[in-house]
Scaffold this motif. Structure first.
Motif, PDB file in Angstrom:
ATOM      1  N   THR A 809       0.831  -1.209   0.000  1.00  0.00           N
ATOM      2  CA  THR A 809       0.000   0.000   0.000  1.00  0.00           C
ATOM      3  C   THR A 809       0.862   1.254   0.000  1.00  0.00           C
ATOM      4  O   THR A 809       0.624   2.189  -0.776  1.00  0.00           O
ATOM      5  N   VAL A 810       1.875   1.283   0.872  1.00  0.00           N
ATOM      6  CA  VAL A 810       2.776   2.440   0.944  1.00  0.00           C
ATOM      7  C   VAL A 810       3.496   2.638  -0.384  1.00  0.00           C
ATOM      8  O   VAL A 810       3.602   3.761  -0.904  1.00  0.00           O
ATOM      9  N   PHE A 811       3.985   1.539  -0.954  1.00  0.00           N
ATOM     10  CA  PHE A 811       4.721   1.609  -2.230  1.00  0.00           C
ATOM     11  C   PHE A 811       3.835   2.168  -3.335  1.00  0.00           C
ATOM     12  O   PHE A 811       4.229   3.080  -4.073  1.00  0.00           O
ATOM     13  N   SER A 812       2.619   1.639  -3.451  1.00  0.00           N
ATOM     14  CA  SER A 812       1.700   2.067  -4.509  1.00  0.00           C
ATOM     15  C   SER A 812       1.301   3.529  -4.330  1.00  0.00           C
ATOM     16  O   SER A 812       1.240   4.291  -5.305  1.00  0.00           O
ATOM     17  N   GLU A 813       1.045   3.932  -3.092  1.00  0.00           N
ATOM     18  CA  GLU A 813       0.657   5.319  -2.823  1.00  0.00           C
ATOM     19  C   GLU A 813       1.789   6.287  -3.165  1.00  0.00           C
ATOM     20  O   GLU A 813       1.556   7.364  -3.715  1.00  0.00           O
ATOM     21  N   LYS A 814       3.030   5.885  -2.843  1.00  0.00           N
ATOM     22  CA  LYS A 814       4.180   6.741  -3.155  1.00  0.00           C
ATOM     23  C   LYS A 814       4.347   6.890  -4.660  1.00  0.00           C
ATOM     24  O   LYS A 814       4.568   7.988  -5.174  1.00  0.00           O
ATOM     25  N   LEU A 815       4.233   5.765  -5.376  1.00  0.00           N
ATOM     26  CA  LEU A 815       4.384   5.809  -6.829  1.00  0.00           C
ATOM     27  C   LEU A 815       3.285   6.663  -7.452  1.00  0.00           C
ATOM     28  O   LEU A 815       3.547   7.490  -8.341  1.00  0.00           O
TER      29      LEU A 815
END
Length: 825
Positions: A809-815
């Motif tokens: 979730t964190v990775f996708s939100e950052k991207l």
């Protein structure tokens, strides 16, 4: 001393004139050791190295040219030669011929264009520009020859199929189709003569692996051997019409008695290849938004009929890729299209009946499946081209049912106008009929996906390591975010087969296999204006793109995102420091500045850590974001007491790489100290793809039976579950260590160096243990190996850090936020 210096210089000059570079450099260095202030020696050594490189380049180029003479069709040799001589028009011309022979016509076109750029008045290509202006994907073989080849291929098919039919009928053979009570698919074939093609089609159906189907055959009053053939078919539902109802009405007949969840409309002049039906079935079941699935139609001469079809604004239609090789990269990815031919069209039965089937206004034929696909789109359904559906198609086998060719043309014109009248609202969004729009129109216009060109060295398989695991996460997330992606692998050393390419990346990604950096300039020029975004990984790739853009901005308004990941210069100079190679701090800082300057054309920069981000900010860049790794925590269940041994995971592709250094330091200096305290029964398990034979040789030469060098392993879970601790003795590196995040996500406590702890921002004795020399590193391993309380504490804390910092979730939100930050979406 002066005599010794003079002797060294004389010997250096002697070997220099004999072109014995190694010996000459050795004597020059000998003179420098005796007098470091000798003038001009460094320049001489530099000159020698340059001449040595030029000599080796020339020798290697001659070798490649000899190989080309021996085998002029080997593409790899051309690519290798062009790396050494990128402005050789003859090499590009040879490459173009080899590509044409293999049917890679789009690539051949790019190579021919390069010849003309280098040699505008090339005598053999004086007509190329006129050919190019006629079609976007020029068939470099004259049309008459191509047509002749197709006719010859059809004649061969006719002869073989007629022999097979005669044998089948004369011997009283039978085809037995399975009886399925609740079939998934009802396969519908409409027959009008051409019994020999029908038999070939039915035989291919029996060979296919998909078994949950019923077969419905409708004979439109054939006058050849079709009736006799049908008497020898068992297990099929057969409708005999007393007159020719033509294709459209016969399809409606069959659909009313079908019991399958899906209808597969299949021409009787086709042959099913491989697992095409299974693939189409899996595709249509993958989303409720899909209304129909079609595939790749291949003509008898081995060229494409279509890879999905285009409907132009004027109502005319075009099979995408006609005449090209079916295996060209642009036809091997899945996408949403305007329509797919009724020669193979899979659609839900309930949906077909709900829409009233094929519209009878198009009776007797032409445009009925086109109209149906438009109607599906108007209720929110997609038409999907599946590249794994491969169908041999004779084409126009039963076209005589419409009478003369003039009558057929009149029917087409009538139904084309009818199609436009019925769907005026839909047509206003279609592309005008212009060949420059071909690349845009190959995907359904209403998709409105942002198009992204992703440039990296190779396909980012997670098992490759070296940053590719993170690249894999980025690529898959961009697909999830709705981008239409072309992946461009620049390093031609990694020419994987297609099954390997798509083993772990979505098949909706177009992969330009076989082009390489040598063709990038021509590729972006060919697709000028097509991409909204260009995502570039690794310094040498952005450097190459910068050199292209310096000549001409072929990307137009496309935004460039540079994934700098780690700053490679930092790692390189840490290697020099470790190996006591002399350098000045000024040289180091200049190398870092030069690498950072590569981002000059980029609209956004991505790094993996705050340290790298700060380096860019200090050089005046403000558009810099951090994107680390993506992991889901899945701690392996074994308890401390049930575990044993040490685990190292890391791929090795170069001798002078952090993982290579780690393995040698670990096996030669650290692990023997661990064995002295824990005993010979403890083992060191080393896993990772290793292409450096010298590493294997050095480790095996230790004759330590407790060191297990396993190489690439597909599933790491059992090894993480059995090991007691993970070791990462990394002495030089940049960025953040993927291997440590991965080990922590599996719940395996870690012993590493202070460098890694600093890169992660993790705390020694809290999330991991740290040591920087062999004795202390071994001691930390022994301590963790024996202390269950410490083991559980580190495991718990590291898992928590991974969950906070690396979740999907964190990775996708950052991207997502990175791309939103400059209004890309």
């Amino acid at each position: 001393m002066q005599l010794e210096i003079t002797k060294c210089l004389q010997m250096a000059e002697y070997y220099y004139f004999k072109n014995q570079w190694k010996q000459a450099i050795s004597y020059y260095r000998c003179a420098l050791e005796l007098n470091p202030n000798l003038p001009g020696i460094h320049q001489k050594i530099g000159d020698i190295l340059q001449q040595q490189a030029e000599s080796e380049r020339s020798h290697l180029l001659n070798l490649y040219q000899q190989k080309i003479q021996q085998n002029p069709d080997n593409l790899q040799t051309y690519y290798q030669a062009l790396e050494l001589s990128p402005n050789d028009a003859d090499l590009y011309q040879g490459l173009a011929k080899a590509l044409t022979k293999q049917g890679r016509l789009d690539q051949a076109q790019l190579a021919y264009q390069k010849v003309l750029q280098l040699q505008p008045n090339h005598p053999q290509l004086k007509n190329f520009n006129s050919i190019q202006n006629q079609t976007l994907n020029p068939n470099l073989i004259p049309l008459t020859e191509s047509s002749l080849q197709l006719n010859q291929a059809k004649q061969a098919v006719d002869s073989l199929n007629q022999i097979a039919l005669d044998s089948f009928l004369n011997t009283g053979s039978q085809l037995q189709f399975p009886t399925v009570e609740y079939p998934e698919i009802s396969i519908i074939l409409i027959l009008y003569n051409r019994a020999e093609l029908t038999l070939s089609c039915l035989t291919s159906l029996l060979r296919n692996s998909f078994q949950s189907f019923e077969l419905i055959l409708v004979d439109n009053n054939s006058t050849d051997a079709t009736r006799q053939l049908l008497k020898q078919i068992n297990g099929a539902k057969i409708i005999f019409n007393k007159q020719n109802l033509h294709y459209l009405l016969a399809c409606k007949q069959a659909s009313k008695i079908a019991q399958g969840n899906y209808l597969l409309f299949l021409n009787n002049d086709t042959q099913i290849l491989g697992d095409s039906i299974s693939s189409a079935f899996n595709t249509i079941n993958s989303s409720k938004d899909i209304g129909a699935v079609g595939g790749k139609l291949i003509l008898p001469n081995g060229t494409l009929q279509e890879a999905g079809s285009i409907i132009w604004q004027d109502g005319s239609c075009l099979g995408y890729g006609r005449g090209d090789s079916p295996n060209a990269p642009q036809y091997l990815f899945q996408r949403s299209v305007d329509y797919c031919s009724g020669a193979f069209l899979l659609t839900p039965r309930d949906l077909f009946l709900q829409l009233g089937g094929f519209d009878e206004d198009y009776q007797p034929a032409y445009y009925e499946e086109t109209d149906y696909c438009i109607r599906l789109q108007k209720i929110g359904k997609k038409i999907i081209y599946d590249p794994n559906v491969n169908i041999l198609h004779y084409e126009f086998a039963s076209s005589s049912h419409t009478g003369s060719s003039d009558h057929a043309i009149a029917l087409m014109e009538k139904n084309q106008k009818l199609l436009q009248e019925k769907h005026k609202d839909w047509f206003q969004f279609q592309y005008p009929s212009d060949l420059k729009n071909l690349i845009f129109a190959r995907t359904q216009a209403r998709e409105k996906q942002k198009r992204l060109l992703y440039i990296d060295d190779r396909i980012p398989h997670p098992w490759v390591g070296s940053g590719y695991t993170r690249s894999h996460s980025i690529l898959c997330n961009l697909v999830d975010l709705g981008y239409s992606i072309t992946f461009y692998p620049g390093d031609l050393r990694y020419l994987e087969d297609w099954s390997m390419i798509y083993a772990d990346i979505p098949q909706t990604v177009e992969v330009m296999r076989g082009y390489g950096l040598v063709m990038l300039e021509d590729f972006v020029r060919e697709r000028q204006g097509y991409y909204d975004l260009v995502f570039v990984s690794r310094p040498h790739n952005i450097k190459h793109l910068n050199s292209i853009l310096a000549k001409e901005n072929t990307l137009n308004s496309a935004k460039i995102i540079y994934d700098a990941e780690a700053i490679f210069s930092i790692r390189d100079y840490e290697f020099k420091r470790l190996n006591k190679i002399d350098f000045t701090e000024e040289e180091r800082q200049k190398a870092i500045r030069d690498e950072i300057k590569l981002a000059k054309n980029s609209h956004h920069i991505i790094t993996v850590s705050s340290q790298e981000q700060q380096q860019f900010i200090e050089q005046g860049y403000t558009n810099v974001s951090i994107l680390g790794h993506r992991f889901s925590v899945h701690p392996t269940p074994q308890t401390f007491a049930d575990r044993k041994n040490l685990l190292f995971v890391g791929s090795i592709y170069e001798l002078e790489s952090p993982n290579a250094d780690s393995v040698l330091w670990l096996t030669q200096e650290i692990f023997p100290l661990i064995q002295k305290q824990l005993g010979q029964t403890v083992e060191l398990i080393i896993i990772g793809n290793n292409t450096v034979e010298e590493i294997k040789h050095k480790v095996n030469h230790l004759n330590n039976s407790s060191i297990k060098l396993l190489g690439k392993v597909d599933d790491l879970t059992p090894f993480y579950n059995q090991a007691r601790l993970f070791v990462a003795p990394t002495r030089y590196a940049a960025g953040i260590p993927h291997k440590v995040h991965e080990a922590a996500a599996y719940g395996l406590p870690i012993v590493t160096t202070s460098l890694i702890a600093q890169q992660l921002g993790w705390n020694p004795e809290t999330e991991l243990l740290v040591a920087d020399d062999p004795v202390n590193f071994a001691q930390q391993c022994v301590k963790l190996y024996q202390d269950s309380t410490l083991w559980n504490q580190l495991r718990k804390n590291a898992l928590k850090r991974v969950e906070i910092e690396c979740s999907a979730t964190v990775f996708s939100e950052k991207l997502d936020s990175i791309f939103n930050s400059f209004r890309i979406i």
